[in-house]
Design an enzyme around this catalytic site. Structure first.
Site, PDB file in Angstrom:
ATOM      1  NE  ARG A   8      23.377  -8.671 -14.013  1.00  0.00           N
ATOM      2  CZ  ARG A   8      22.106  -9.040 -14.189  1.00  0.00           C
ATOM      3  NH1 ARG A   8      21.677 -10.198 -13.773  1.00  0.00           N
ATOM      4  NH2 ARG A   8      21.278  -8.218 -14.800  1.00  0.00           N
ATOM      5  CB  SER A  35      20.425 -13.054 -10.666  1.00  0.00           C
ATOM      6  OG  SER A  35      19.023 -13.115 -10.773  1.00  0.00           O
ATOM      7  CD  GLU A  56      21.552 -17.596   0.454  1.00  0.00           C
ATOM      8  OE1 GLU A  56      21.177 -17.901   1.608  1.00  0.00           O
ATOM      9  OE2 GLU A  56      20.749 -17.256  -0.443  1.00  0.00           O
ATOM     10  CG  PHE A  81      21.585 -13.161  -0.195  1.00  0.00           C
ATOM     11  CD1 PHE A  81      20.947 -12.324   0.710  1.00  0.00           C
ATOM     12  CD2 PHE A  81      20.999 -13.349  -1.434  1.00  0.00           C
ATOM     13  CE1 PHE A  81      19.746 -11.692   0.388  1.00  0.00           C
ATOM     14  CE2 PHE A  81      19.803 -12.723  -1.764  1.00  0.00           C
ATOM     15  CZ  PHE A  81      19.172 -11.895  -0.858  1.00  0.00           C
ATOM     16  CG  HIS A 107      22.323  -8.357  -8.296  1.00  0.00           C
ATOM     17  ND1 HIS A 107      22.904  -9.264  -9.163  1.00  0.00           N
ATOM     18  CD2 HIS A 107      21.069  -8.150  -8.756  1.00  0.00           C
ATOM     19  CE1 HIS A 107      22.031  -9.578 -10.102  1.00  0.00           C
ATOM     20  NE2 HIS A 107      20.912  -8.911  -9.886  1.00  0.00           N
ATOM     21  CG  ASP A 115      15.346  -6.743  -6.531  1.00  0.00           C
ATOM     22  OD1 ASP A 115      14.182  -6.693  -6.976  1.00  0.00           O
ATOM     23  OD2 ASP A 115      16.128  -7.679  -6.770  1.00  0.00           O
ATOM     24  NE  ARG A 165      18.984  -6.039 -12.008  1.00  0.00           N
ATOM     25  CZ  ARG A 165      18.265  -5.026 -12.488  1.00  0.00           C
ATOM     26  NH1 ARG A 165      18.615  -3.783 -12.223  1.00  0.00           N
ATOM     27  NH2 ARG A 165      17.196  -5.256 -13.220  1.00  0.00           N
TER      28      ARG A 165
END
Lengths: 316, 278
Positions: A8, A35, A56, A81, A107, A115, A165
């Site tokens: 990322r 993020s 989104e 998402f 992610h 998470d 991530r």
């Protein structure tokens, strides 16, 4: 092998690096720009970055509208998402009309870590791969990510790009003769006993697994499939023919991802034993990323065990 | 165009749409008839589009967010010369490009693929945003159904349009009060729409969707430069022009049989004859 870097981060840096060269590039995010690292682009090119808030579905529609008016859009969010929550917006507003939008899911997979299962998307590749017109890209490391972003900037039409991530080591930078081409696999290591076909973070683990296997007298070929769709059929079929069995490895469900893509191909072209290594139809769980990966067996040792199963099948 | 000329074009378009749905024995006629006066006015005198150059980058955009109302869109586009009238005869048929819902890239004049409700308005926001980035002069219009406002995505788009000050965006809501399962107020209450859109940062215009003077004035009022998008809430009659279909939700997405078809066709033809002064 240098310092560890997350794909990322390489994504954000690449957007900034190529931003000036591609004046029609517009980057969108849905309140996760820190993020996904699209925030780097926001800072460098504030006039070409739009934050759509935690919405989104609308973001994907806005991306479609921008692309319909000549922009090339990278729309970023978490993989869960970007591909799950707004699956149908991606399908109908972007991919069906072949609009020039890159859906970017950060992610991806279990290495999200703490998470937990709600945010650990192990279905994104399956969801995107099933769409006609769609290109699906999951780079192995930061070096490859930079080249993937560049290639996607030159590739008109829809695509999905998966980011991770977790900071990981870079494997592809020092490969002799390495070049990145969408739809073409990368040959990491020759081998004659078994082929390990991996994508994303599992490419590095496949490399490490091959070293372990070498100590056991097993000569494993390693292939990095950064483009899951369209799959490099020639490279995979040749490897299957040469080595007689295949292990696939992905930080994704064994359903619908790279493993099934390889199985579908080989069943009709070169039916050899294929053993799929990945997430075995489970949701993930919270924990430190490395602990979660260990828990689910997404490790070099996990690949080694799957190679032994494939070799047993090959022996018959 | 004169109101008399618009009325005649709208009457012809209603007949075409009605025949398309009957011939295909499928399609969404109720909401097509309710929106037809607006569609006729838009393509008659509001949109700066050229049927000979349908992909002109500087054209005004129109997004049929209530994408099921292709009978209205295709009839209007054909009358405006975007494609041959006779192609309407093959609406929804396997080898015809005039599919059930609008597909950009396949139909000249269709600016966005729609049909899944709530998605078109977001695309319209993106188009308006691109125009703003480019300093372009074009305006973007989107037509929504009032049932469509159940979709959360509509309100996400509404927030974004206000945030980005898209005053060259005009959303039009066909407030015919009905959706597939019945009255909108029973299926999912969405009123007060004027207060809701105002609270979301939009200019609000209301008018009778079958009165060209009112529609024209409302669309003129939408041409603001005050940094706010405009929504036009037009009150309409679902099934307008065919007496047995008017205000009856069963004609949302159903084709009539022969007997009813002939009854309605006679009414629509009589209207055309009346307007032609015959």
């Amino acid at each position: 092998m240098g310092e560890k870097i997350a794909t990322r981060v390489a994504y954000g840096k690449a957007l900034v690096e190529f931003g000036a060269q591609y004046p029609d590039l517009v980057v969108l995010d849905a309140d996760l720009s820190g993020s996904t690292q699209s925030g780097m682009f926001a800072k460098a090119f504030p006039d070409r970055f739009f934050n759509l808030g935690i919405a989104e579905q609308n973001m994907m529609g806005v991306a479609a509208g921008l692309a319909a008016c000549g922009k090339q859009v990278f729309a970023s969010s978490f993989a869960m998402f970007a591909t799950g929550r707004c699956y149908e917006q991606v399908r109908t507003s972007i991919v069906f009309p072949k609009l020039n939008v890159k859906v970017v899911g950060s992610h991806g997979g279990l290495s999200v870590g703490e998470d937990g299962a709600t945010h650990q998307c192990c279905e994104d590749i399956a969801l995107m791969r099933v769409l006609p017109n769609m290109t699906v890209v999951c780079p192995a490391d930061a070096f490859e990510m930079r080249l993937a972003v560049k290639a996607l900037l030159d590739h008109p039409g829809p695509a999905y790009l998966r980011l991770a991530r977790l900071a990981t080591e870079v494997y592809t930078e020092t490969l002799p003769g390495y070049r990145f081409e969408l739809g073409k696999g990368t040959f990491l290591r020759p081998g004659k006993d078994v082929t390990i076909v991996a994508t994303g973070m599992m490419v590095g683990m496949a490399w490490d697994a091959a070293q372990i296997l070498a100590q056991q007298g097993i000569d494993a070929r390693v292939i990095d499939i950064h483009t899951i769709k369209p799959l490099d059929e020639e490279m995979v079929v040749t490897a299957a023919r040469d080595t007689g069995c295949v292990v696939t490895s992905e930080e994704h469900s064994v359903i619908g991802g790279l493993g099934e893509a390889v199985c579908a191909l080989l069943s009709q072209t070169c039916p050899v034993p294929v053993v799929r290594h990945g997430v075995n139809d489970h949701f993930g769980r919270s924990g430190k990323a490395q602990d979660v990966l260990n828990y689910f067996g997404l490790t070099p040792q996990g690949i080694v065990e799957h190679v032994h199963r494939a070799l047993a099948l090959k022996r018959g | 165009m004169s109101n008399a000329s618009l009325s005649l074009t709208a009457a012809k378009a209603r007949l075409l749409a009605y025949q398309m749905v009957y011939r295909a024995q499928s399609g969404h006629i109720g909401g097509s008839l309710s929106a037809m006066d607006l569609m006729t006015l838009l393509y008659g005198e509001v949109l700066r589009v050229d049927p000979k150059n349908p992909y002109d980058p500087d054209r005004d955009r129109f997004v049929l967010s209530k994408g099921h109302c292709t009978p209205a869109l295709y009839a209007t586009l054909a009358l405006r010369g975007f494609f041959p009238m006779e192609d309407l005869e093959h609406f929804r048929q396997l080898h015809c490009y005039l599919s059930g819902h609008p597909e950009m890239g396949f139909v000249p004049g269709v600016d966005m693929t729609t049909g899944s409700l709530g998605q078109g308005i977001s695309a319209a926001v993106g188009m308006a945003l691109a125009g703003k980035m480019n300093g372009a002069d074009y305006r973007v219009y989107a037509l929504l159904g009032d049932g469509e406002l159940d979709e959360g995505q509509v309100w996400e788009a509404a927030m974004a349009a206000a945030k980005f000050h898209l005053d060259h965006l005009c959303a039009i809501v066909d407030v015919n009060g009905l959706q597939i399962d019945g009255k909108t107020e029973d299926v999912m209450p969405t009123e007060p729409l004027d207060e809701k859109f105002a609270a979301f940062g939009w200019n609000v215009q209301t008018c009778d969707g079958h009165d060209f003077d009112q529609l024209r004035a409302a669309l003129q009022a939408a041409l603001t430069q005050d940094g706010k998008p405009t929504v036009l809430l037009m009150k309409t009659v679902k099934g307008k022009g065919v007496s047995y279909m008017e205000n009856d939700p069963q004609w949302h997405g159903k084709a009539p049989g022969e007997e009813l078809f002939l009854k309605g066709e006679a009414e629509l033809r009589a209207k055309i004859a009346e307007l032609e002064g015959k």
